[in-house]
Design an enzyme around this catalytic site. Structure first.
Site, PDB file in Angstrom:
ATOM      1  N   TYR A 183      28.079  16.060  41.314  1.00 24.41           N
ATOM      2  CA  TYR A 183      27.327  16.644  42.415  1.00 24.41           C
ATOM      3  C   TYR A 183      28.290  17.432  43.311  1.00 24.41           C
ATOM      4  O   TYR A 183      29.466  17.580  43.002  1.00 24.41           O
ATOM      5  CB  TYR A 183      26.546  15.553  43.144  1.00 24.41           C
ATOM      6  CG  TYR A 183      25.548  14.872  42.223  1.00 24.41           C
ATOM      7  CD1 TYR A 183      24.563  15.613  41.575  1.00 24.41           C
ATOM      8  CD2 TYR A 183      25.609  13.508  41.951  1.00 24.41           C
ATOM      9  CE1 TYR A 183      23.658  15.017  40.701  1.00 24.41           C
ATOM     10  CE2 TYR A 183      24.716  12.902  41.081  1.00 24.41           C
ATOM     11  CZ  TYR A 183      23.745  13.672  40.458  1.00 24.41           C
ATOM     12  OH  TYR A 183      22.864  13.076  39.584  1.00 24.41           O
ATOM     13  N   LEU A 302      28.776  -1.214  33.603  1.00 24.65           N
ATOM     14  CA  LEU A 302      28.447  -2.221  32.592  1.00 24.65           C
ATOM     15  C   LEU A 302      29.045  -3.580  32.938  1.00 24.65           C
ATOM     16  O   LEU A 302      29.631  -4.265  32.099  1.00 24.65           O
ATOM     17  CB  LEU A 302      28.882  -1.762  31.208  1.00 24.65           C
ATOM     18  CG  LEU A 302      28.096  -0.578  30.627  1.00 24.65           C
ATOM     19  CD1 LEU A 302      28.534  -0.287  29.196  1.00 24.65           C
ATOM     20  CD2 LEU A 302      26.589  -0.832  30.675  1.00 24.65           C
ATOM     21  N   ARG A 325      22.182  -1.204  36.679  1.00 24.71           N
ATOM     22  CA  ARG A 325      21.128  -1.540  35.717  1.00 24.71           C
ATOM     23  C   ARG A 325      20.848  -3.036  35.606  1.00 24.71           C
ATOM     24  O   ARG A 325      19.709  -3.441  35.409  1.00 24.71           O
ATOM     25  CB  ARG A 325      21.461  -0.939  34.347  1.00 24.71           C
ATOM     26  CG  ARG A 325      21.294   0.576  34.310  1.00 24.71           C
ATOM     27  CD  ARG A 325      21.790   1.168  33.000  1.00 24.71           C
ATOM     28  NE  ARG A 325      21.530   2.594  32.923  1.00 24.71           N
ATOM     29  CZ  ARG A 325      22.292   3.541  33.464  1.00 24.71           C
ATOM     30  NH1 ARG A 325      23.371   3.191  34.156  1.00 24.71           N
ATOM     31  NH2 ARG A 325      21.988   4.817  33.341  1.00 24.71           N
TER      32      ARG A 325
END
Length: 355
Positions: A183, A302, A325
């Site tokens: 970004y 992760l 996640r």
């Protein structure tokens, strides 16, 4: 021995009840930039689930700095009240509310992932122009951004400061500046995306100038008692791009400008990067930055198990665990992790019978 994951962490005058941070996760569910009932439940449930710090998704500081037409924003004063409702609830559950302030740069005006994630035409709710340090599209077939003038750069720096003021008005206690994932601010940092010849391009000090300016602008309006974080991509994973050595040098500058913690991610700047994804694959970046600069770091990437998170902290690789996640899959991960690690399990009283 007490669990490190469930040891409180103090950042300036703010104390997190544990070292679990809800990572900014775009929800693409905000009409005109407004938080909705979805955000009440999404962010509130992670606070109920026991996280220490709950950060909003990347929240745009300008309307044309949104990733998609459905992005959360903080570029209007009337964005404040819906956020304030959420932050009050998050705090009532014992978590600390915070926000990631962002500008999408050349990745702006794109679709939600479930709608393909590609460019959105003006007729379909997109916008033009989009902005970047240099007129280089993210990938073939995507919009070519307009290279920003110095006046436009100054306006974006000012927008970050105005956004920080609104965040404070909403009751936010932690501000994070998004300088990662390809970004706008990351685009300025990397020689792959910054081909400028002025004082914002070329040398390391020139390419990093806008990040220093944004940090200074935000810190000037963000109270001394409240912490300021910066998320970086520690490497582009591409030869000739931004490197971990560059990250260490930048962080050394930011530490002296009032930044309290670095949220250590990686990649996202160019489509062709080859990233060796695996459990904890970004943790070494947090470890190296922490060791070489002395600043606190958050490890991300992760991290999915309680023992894994505890080991990262025990080995001195990071000061906090920033989870995405896994907390989508299980908002109550902190409560389950506490039981696994032998720490006190403190669910809301409404849920005591389940624990």
């Amino acid at each position: 021995m007490p669990s490190l994951l469930f040891t409180p962490l103090t950042l300036r005058d703010v104390t997190l009840r544990n070292r679990i941070v809800v990572s900014p996760m775009c929800e693409y569910s905000s009409p005109d930039g407004f938080a909705t009932d979805w955000h009440v439940v999404h962010l509130g449930s992670r606070a109920v689930g026991g996280a220490g710090l709950v950060l909003t998704e990347a929240t745009a500081v300008t309307a044309d700095g949104r990733i998609s037409p459905s992005d959360l924003g903080i570029y209007r004063d009337d964005h404040v009240d819906p956020l304030a409702r959420i932050f009050r609830f998050v705090e009532s559950q014992g978590a600390v509310p915070g926000m990631q302030l962002a500008h999408a740069g050349r990745k702006a005006s794109t679709a939600e992932p479930w709608n393909g994630g590609g460019p959105v035409a003006v007729a379909d709710g997109g916008w033009t122009p989009i902005y970047a340090p240099s007129a280089l599209p993210f990938r073939d077939g995507w919009q070519t951004p307009r290279a920003m003038s110095e006046a436009e750069i100054a306006a974006v720096v000012d927008a970050f400061a105005h956004a920080a003021r609104r965040l404070l008005a909403a009751g936010g206690k932690v501000a994070e500046i998004h300088a990662a994932h390809g970004y706008l601010l990351h685009e300025f940092l990397s020689p792959l995306t910054n081909h400028r010849q002025d004082r914002y391009g070329g040398s390391f000090d020139n390419r990093t100038r806008i990040v220093r300016e944004v940090v200074d602008a935000v810190r000037a309006v963000w109270p001394e008692r409240l912490p300021l974080l910066v998320r970086i991509s520690a490497t582009d994973w591409v030869d000739g791009g931004w490197t971990i050595e560059d990250s260490v040098a930048l962080v050394a500058q930011l530490k002296d400008r009032g930044v309290d913690m670095i949220d250590c991610s990686s990649g996202g700047n160019v489509a062709r990067a080859s990233i060796p994804v695996g459990p904890g694959y970004q943790v070494p970046f947090a470890a190296r930055i922490r060791k070489e600069t002395g600043i606190m770091t958050g490890a991300v990437g992760l991290i999915t198990e309680a023992v894994q998170a505890e080991t990262i902290l025990a080995q001195g690789q990071a000061d906090a665990i920033v989870m995405a996640r896994e907390l989508l899959r299980d908002p109550y991960f902190p409560l389950h992790a506490a039981r696994t690690l032998g720490a006190p399990v403190n669910p809301p009283v409404q849920y005591l019978r389940a624990f």
